[in-house]
Design a protein around this motif. Sequence first.
Motif, PDB file in Angstrom:
ATOM      1  N   SER A   1      -1.784  -4.714  -9.730  1.00  0.00           N
ATOM      2  CA  SER A   1      -0.535  -4.011 -10.006  1.00  0.00           C
ATOM      3  C   SER A   1       0.666  -4.925  -9.789  1.00  0.00           C
ATOM      4  O   SER A   1       1.804  -4.483  -9.874  1.00  0.00           O
ATOM      5  N   ILE A   2       0.403  -6.205  -9.564  1.00  0.00           N
ATOM      6  CA  ILE A   2       1.483  -7.193  -9.460  1.00  0.00           C
ATOM      7  C   ILE A   2       2.296  -7.210 -10.750  1.00  0.00           C
ATOM      8  O   ILE A   2       3.492  -7.486 -10.736  1.00  0.00           O
ATOM      9  N   TYR A   3       1.678  -6.844 -11.872  1.00  0.00           N
ATOM     10  CA  TYR A   3       2.393  -6.775 -13.142  1.00  0.00           C
ATOM     11  C   TYR A   3       3.460  -5.685 -13.087  1.00  0.00           C
ATOM     12  O   TYR A   3       4.541  -5.825 -13.641  1.00  0.00           O
TER      13      TYR A   3
ATOM     14  N   LEU B   1       6.386  -6.574 -15.604  1.00  0.00           N
ATOM     15  CA  LEU B   1       5.692  -7.092 -16.781  1.00  0.00           C
ATOM     16  C   LEU B   1       4.799  -6.022 -17.415  1.00  0.00           C
ATOM     17  O   LEU B   1       3.990  -6.313 -18.281  1.00  0.00           O
ATOM     18  N   ASN B   2       4.967  -4.780 -16.966  1.00  0.00           N
ATOM     19  CA  ASN B   2       4.051  -3.731 -17.397  1.00  0.00           C
ATOM     20  C   ASN B   2       4.105  -3.427 -18.886  1.00  0.00           C
ATOM     21  O   ASN B   2       3.124  -3.005 -19.458  1.00  0.00           O
TER      22      ASN B   2
ATOM     23  N   LYS C   1      -3.237  -5.015 -19.324  1.00  0.00           N
ATOM     24  CA  LYS C   1      -3.847  -3.817 -18.743  1.00  0.00           C
ATOM     25  C   LYS C   1      -3.979  -3.993 -17.232  1.00  0.00           C
ATOM     26  O   LYS C   1      -4.436  -5.028 -16.756  1.00  0.00           O
ATOM     27  N   TYR C   2      -3.562  -2.988 -16.480  1.00  0.00           N
ATOM     28  CA  TYR C   2      -3.615  -3.034 -15.026  1.00  0.00           C
ATOM     29  C   TYR C   2      -3.476  -1.615 -14.499  1.00  0.00           C
ATOM     30  O   TYR C   2      -3.207  -0.680 -15.251  1.00  0.00           O
ATOM     31  N   ARG C   3      -3.597  -1.469 -13.206  1.00  0.00           N
ATOM     32  CA  ARG C   3      -3.433  -0.166 -12.570  1.00  0.00           C
ATOM     33  C   ARG C   3      -1.939   0.104 -12.382  1.00  0.00           C
ATOM     34  O   ARG C   3      -1.230  -0.672 -11.758  1.00  0.00           O
ATOM     35  N   ILE C   4      -1.456   1.210 -12.896  1.00  0.00           N
ATOM     36  CA  ILE C   4      -0.041   1.563 -12.785  1.00  0.00           C
ATOM     37  C   ILE C   4       0.202   2.211 -11.424  1.00  0.00           C
ATOM     38  O   ILE C   4      -0.440   3.196 -11.077  1.00  0.00           O
ATOM     39  N   ILE C   5       1.133   1.641 -10.685  1.00  0.00           N
ATOM     40  CA  ILE C   5       1.494   2.185  -9.379  1.00  0.00           C
ATOM     41  C   ILE C   5       2.786   2.993  -9.485  1.00  0.00           C
ATOM     42  O   ILE C   5       2.890   4.085  -8.964  1.00  0.00           O
ATOM     43  N   ASN C   6       3.773   2.445 -10.155  1.00  0.00           N
ATOM     44  CA  ASN C   6       5.067   3.108 -10.291  1.00  0.00           C
ATOM     45  C   ASN C   6       5.360   3.269 -11.785  1.00  0.00           C
ATOM     46  O   ASN C   6       6.008   2.433 -12.404  1.00  0.00           O
ATOM     47  N   GLY C   7       4.887   4.341 -12.353  1.00  0.00           N
ATOM     48  CA  GLY C   7       4.984   4.580 -13.790  1.00  0.00           C
ATOM     49  C   GLY C   7       6.369   4.453 -14.392  1.00  0.00           C
ATOM     50  O   GLY C   7       6.524   3.878 -15.467  1.00  0.00           O
ATOM     51  N   PRO C   8       7.408   4.988 -13.749  1.00  0.00           N
ATOM     52  CA  PRO C   8       8.741   4.910 -14.349  1.00  0.00           C
ATOM     53  C   PRO C   8       9.300   3.494 -14.527  1.00  0.00           C
ATOM     54  O   PRO C   8      10.301   3.315 -15.201  1.00  0.00           O
ATOM     55  N   LEU C   9       8.633   2.493 -13.983  1.00  0.00           N
ATOM     56  CA  LEU C   9       9.108   1.121 -14.178  1.00  0.00           C
ATOM     57  C   LEU C   9       8.966   0.666 -15.631  1.00  0.00           C
ATOM     58  O   LEU C   9       9.514  -0.370 -16.009  1.00  0.00           O
TER      59      LEU C   9
END
Length: 157
Positions: free
Chosen positions: A117-119, A124-125, A130-138
Amino acid sequence: MSSEKKHNGIISVWKFIFSIVIIVLHAKAVNFNKSNLLVTGGSIGVEFFFIVSGYLFGKKLIKDINTKEDKNIGSDTINFMKNKLKVFLPFTICSVIIGILALTFFHNVPVKPNINSIYDMFLLNMTGIKYRIINGPLWYISSMLIVMFLLYLGEDS
């Protein structure tokens, strides 16, 4: 004309109103009965912020084009992005770390799956990785910065 920045009070009022609308919509995610709290169709606030951000960015870009004598598009773009990231990164890094800790301690999600989730953390999301989304509104800030980067980079053409 003075060198002071002009402040548009009406835009500020609308920014405040749409901020509250977006907060209420996001609060719906933690509302256990998922009822429609106070607003419907409030996602129009996102479009409002895209328009305001685009206008302010365009204004800055035009100013930069007209005032810089020695144009070095590469270093100008890097400096522009550095300044933007300096504003956002302290908040995004903290929010993702808090999100990972919350998932770990309150939902028993192991830390390891959240490492990529460093992305999210570095905005860089919206690059398509593809990665695990931690803070969707970003996604909003990521989209905005990617578009600004591309437009600033292409301002010389």
